[in-house]
Design an enzyme around this catalytic site. Structure first.
Site, PDB file in Angstrom:
ATOM      1  N   LYS A 110       0.825  -1.216   0.000  1.00 53.95           N
ATOM      2  CA  LYS A 110       0.000   0.000   0.000  1.00 53.95           C
ATOM      3  C   LYS A 110       0.854   1.259   0.000  1.00 53.95           C
ATOM      4  O   LYS A 110       0.477   2.275  -0.605  1.00 53.95           O
ATOM      5  CB  LYS A 110      -0.953  -0.017   1.198  1.00 53.95           C
ATOM      6  CG  LYS A 110      -2.074  -1.025   0.976  1.00 53.95           C
ATOM      7  CD  LYS A 110      -3.004  -1.126   2.153  1.00 53.95           C
ATOM      8  CE  LYS A 110      -4.148  -2.074   1.844  1.00 53.95           C
ATOM      9  NZ  LYS A 110      -4.795  -2.570   3.058  1.00 53.95           N
ATOM     10  N   LYS A 118     -12.063  -6.964  -5.062  1.00 52.66           N
ATOM     11  CA  LYS A 118     -12.642  -5.632  -5.290  1.00 52.66           C
ATOM     12  C   LYS A 118     -11.784  -4.787  -6.212  1.00 52.66           C
ATOM     13  O   LYS A 118     -12.293  -4.026  -7.026  1.00 52.66           O
ATOM     14  CB  LYS A 118     -12.773  -4.899  -3.944  1.00 52.66           C
ATOM     15  CG  LYS A 118     -14.072  -5.181  -3.227  1.00 52.66           C
ATOM     16  CD  LYS A 118     -14.035  -4.536  -1.837  1.00 52.66           C
ATOM     17  CE  LYS A 118     -14.425  -5.534  -0.779  1.00 52.66           C
ATOM     18  NZ  LYS A 118     -13.943  -5.225   0.567  1.00 52.66           N
ATOM     19  N   LYS A 153      -7.685 -14.333  -8.450  1.00 54.33           N
ATOM     20  CA  LYS A 153      -8.868 -14.419  -7.597  1.00 54.33           C
ATOM     21  C   LYS A 153      -9.823 -13.247  -7.825  1.00 54.33           C
ATOM     22  O   LYS A 153      -9.412 -12.188  -8.315  1.00 54.33           O
ATOM     23  CB  LYS A 153      -8.457 -14.487  -6.121  1.00 54.33           C
ATOM     24  CG  LYS A 153      -7.862 -13.205  -5.578  1.00 54.33           C
ATOM     25  CD  LYS A 153      -7.934 -13.169  -4.054  1.00 54.33           C
ATOM     26  CE  LYS A 153      -7.946 -11.734  -3.573  1.00 54.33           C
ATOM     27  NZ  LYS A 153      -8.333 -11.501  -2.223  1.00 54.33           N
TER      28      LYS A 153
HETATM   29  P1  ADP Z   1     -11.093  -7.924  -1.497  1.00 58.20           P
HETATM   30  O1  ADP Z   1      -9.886  -8.772  -1.828  1.00 58.20           O
HETATM   31  O2  ADP Z   1     -12.147  -8.017  -2.537  1.00 58.20           O
HETATM   32  O3  ADP Z   1     -10.724  -6.491  -1.133  1.00 58.20           O
HETATM   33  P2  ADP Z   1     -11.304  -8.314   1.336  1.00 58.20           P
HETATM   34  O4  ADP Z   1      -9.819  -8.240   1.427  1.00 58.20           O
HETATM   35  O5  ADP Z   1     -12.085  -7.184   1.910  1.00 58.20           O
HETATM   36  O6  ADP Z   1     -11.734  -8.555  -0.192  1.00 58.20           O
HETATM   37  O7  ADP Z   1     -11.767  -9.677   1.978  1.00 58.20           O
HETATM   38  C1  ADP Z   1     -12.720  -9.849   2.982  1.00 58.20           C
HETATM   39  C2  ADP Z   1     -12.857 -11.339   3.224  1.00 58.20           C
HETATM   40  O8  ADP Z   1     -13.283 -12.046   2.032  1.00 58.20           O
HETATM   41  C3  ADP Z   1     -11.544 -12.001   3.653  1.00 58.20           C
HETATM   42  O9  ADP Z   1     -11.813 -12.924   4.678  1.00 58.20           O
HETATM   43  C4  ADP Z   1     -11.070 -12.693   2.399  1.00 58.20           C
HETATM   44  O10 ADP Z   1     -10.308 -13.842   2.685  1.00 58.20           O
HETATM   45  C5  ADP Z   1     -12.364 -13.079   1.692  1.00 58.20           C
HETATM   46  N1  ADP Z   1     -12.155 -13.113   0.225  1.00 58.20           N
HETATM   47  C6  ADP Z   1     -11.987 -12.040  -0.575  1.00 58.20           C
HETATM   48  N2  ADP Z   1     -11.842 -12.401  -1.873  1.00 58.20           N
HETATM   49  C7  ADP Z   1     -11.904 -13.759  -1.914  1.00 58.20           C
HETATM   50  C8  ADP Z   1     -11.837 -14.746  -2.962  1.00 58.20           C
HETATM   51  N3  ADP Z   1     -11.692 -14.399  -4.238  1.00 58.20           N
HETATM   52  N4  ADP Z   1     -11.945 -16.054  -2.626  1.00 58.20           N
HETATM   53  C9  ADP Z   1     -12.115 -16.415  -1.324  1.00 58.20           C
HETATM   54  N5  ADP Z   1     -12.196 -15.540  -0.286  1.00 58.20           N
HETATM   55  C10 ADP Z   1     -12.101 -14.228  -0.558  1.00 58.20           C
END
Ligand code: ADP
Ligand code: TRP
Length: 357
Positions: A116, A225, A222
Site C-alpha cells: 500500500k 474488489k 482471484k
Molecule cells: P477484497 O480482496 O475483494 O478487497 P477483502 O480483502 O475485503 O476482499 O476480503 C474480505 C474477506 O473475504 C476475507 O476474509 C477474504 O479472505 C475473503 N475473500 C476475498 N476475496 C476472496 C476470494 N476471491 N476467494 C475467497 N475468499 C475471498
C-alpha cells in the site's frame, strides 16, 4: 445460556465497497454457518477503511452496505454480535496503548504495508527491491505524497480488534495471516513484558473444508474488489448475466479429454460453487468429448448464481431501506461489543500503570 463457555470468534471486513462472491464463499457464508457453535463477533472495519479511502460520504455508505450485506446473507443479530468498529471507542484507546509496544520496523516489513505504501508513493515493485531504498523513499517523500501513519499502524489496530475481545479464532483470508501472526507476537510480548496472562494467542480459523479461492471472471487470479472482475451480491440480474456471459474463455477443447486452460478451469470452479453436481457433471463430460458450448455453460452459471444472489439482493435492498432496523442492530451490537472491550481496556490500563487516583 452457556455463551461464555463458547470459543470467541471475531472477524471483520473493511468498509471499502460492496461484497462479491469471493467474500461470500470465502468468508460470509462460513460466518453464517458457525453462528450456533461459537461466540461470534462480526464487525465492519471503518477505521481500517480510512487508511486508504478517506472520502467521508463513501465511508458512511460503505459501512451501511457491508452491514446490510452481512445481514442479508444470514448473519443473525440474535446469535452474533454485529457492530461497527468505530462504535467501540475502547478500541481507539487501546490502539494508543498497544502502540507503545510495537516496533516501527516490524510494521514497515509487513507485506500489506509495503504494497500500500508503494501505491501511495506511485512506486513500482522494482523501485524498492531492498528495504533500505524503500525506507528512504518513505522518509524522503514530500508531504503531498505521504504514506499515512494509520497505514503503518494498521496491524496494531487489527490486533486490538482481536485482543480487546480476547478472541481465539479469527477467520481470515490468506492475505491477512501475516497480520494475525503479528497479533500473536504482540499478545505474547505484552503478556511477557508485564508478567501477566491477559491475552490468549488467536489462531486462524478454517472451519471445515479446504480454503476456497473464488476466481474472477477475467480468466486469471482471484475475484477481488480491486481487480474489476467481480460478481457482486447486489448486482441486478441483467447486469450480472451480462458480466458472466462476457467471462473470458478459450477457443474450446481441441481433442477429447484435453487439459483445461485457466479461464475454463475458473468457470468450472464457479460452477462447482454455485450449481448442482449433475449440472457440473453434464458440462464436464461435454468438455471431455468436445461438444461443450461455453455460451451454454455461462448461461447456466449465471442462472445458478442468481438463485443464490436473488434472495440476498432483495433482502439487502429491504434492509437498506429500514434505517430504524439498522440503527437498532448497531446499538445492540455496540453495547455487547463494548462490554468486553471495556473490561479488557480496564485491565490493560491497570497493568500499564494508568490507575485512578
Ligand atoms: P477484497 O480482496 O475483494 O478487497 P477483502 O480483502 O475485503 O476482499 O476480503 C474480505 C474477506 O473475504 C476475507 O476474509 C477474504 O479472505 C475473503 N475473500 C476475498 N476475496 C476472496 C476470494 N476471491 N476467494 C475467497 N475468499 C475471498
Ligand atoms: N484487515 C482485515 C482485511 O482487510 C479486516 C480486519 C480488520 C480484520 N480488523 C480485523 C479481520 C480483525 C479479522 C479480525 O480483510
Amino acid at each position: 445460556m452457556s455463551e461464555n463457555k463458547k470459543e470467541i470468534v471475531l472477524s471483520g471486513i473493511r468498509a471499502t465497497g460492496n461484497l462479491h462472491l469471493g467474500n461470500y464463499f470465502g468468508a460470509l457464508r462460513k460466518f453464517v454457518a458457525i453462528q450456533d457453535d461459537y461466540d461470534c463477533n462480526f464487525f465492519v472495519a471503518d477505521y481500517h477503511a480510512l487508511t486508504t479511502n478517506p472520502d467521508p460520504s463513501q465511508l458512511h455508505h460503505n459501512v451501511k452496505s457491508v452491514l446490510a450485506e452481512y445481514l442479508a446473507a444470514g448473519l443473525d443479530p440474535e446469535k452474533s454480535t454485529i457492530f461497527v468498529q468505530s462504535d467501540v471507542p475502547e478500541v481507539a484507546e487501546m490502539y494508543l496503548l498497544l502502540n507503545m509496544h510495537v516496533g516501527i520496523g516490524e510494521l514497515m516489513r509487513t507485506a500489506a504495508f509495503k504494497d500500500k505504501a508503494r501505491k501511495a508513493l506511485g512506486l513500482s515493485q522494482a523501485d524498492d527491491d531492498n528495504d533500505e531504498a524503500f525506507e528512504k523513499q518513505i522518509i524522503g517523500a514530500d508531504t503531498n505524497k505521504r504514506v499515512n501513519a494509520g497505514l503503518l499502524t494498521y496491524p496494531t489496530l487489527m490486533a486490538v480488534d482481536i485482543l480487546i475481545q480476547k478472541a481465539t479464532k479469527v477467520p481470515v483470508g490468506k492475505d491477512q495471516l501475516q497480520h494475525l501472526e503479528l497479533t500473536r507476537r504482540f499478545a505474547r510480548r505484552f503478556n511477557a513484558f508485564y508478567g501477566v496472562d491477559i491475552f490468549p494467542e488467536p489462531t486462524d480459523f478454517d472451519f471445515g473444508g479446504a480454503p476456497i479461492k473464488v476466481p474472477g471472471l477475467n480468466g486469471s487470479g482471484k475475484m477481488g474488489k480491486s481487480e474489476g472482475n467481480c460478481v457482486y451480491l447486489i448486482d441486478e440480474p441483467k447486469a450480472l448475466t451480462k458480466k458472466v456471459m462476457r467471462a473470458v474463455t478459450d477457443e474450446g477443447p481441441q481433442s477429447p479429454n484435453a487439459p483445461m486452460s485457466e479461464p475454463i478451469a475458473n468457470l468450472f470452479t464457479l460452477l462447482e460453487l454455485c450449481s448442482t453436481p449433475d449440472v457440473v457433471e453434464h458440462f464436464r463430460s461435454a468438455y471431455a468429448d468436445c461438444s461443450i458450448r461455453y455460451g451454454d455453460l455461462k448461461k447456466q452459471l449465471a442462472e445458478d448464481i442468481l438463485k443464490i444472489t436473488n434472495p440476498i439482493r432483495e433482502r439487502i435492498n429491504d434492509i437498506l431501506a429500514d434505517e430504524a432496523y439498522i440503527a437498532k442492530i448497531l446499538k445492540n451490537g455496540a453495547e455487547r461489543a463494548r462490554q468486553r472491550a471495556a473490561d479488557t481496556l480496564n485491565e490493560v490500563r491497570h497493568i500499564m500503570g494508568i490507575r485512578k487516583f
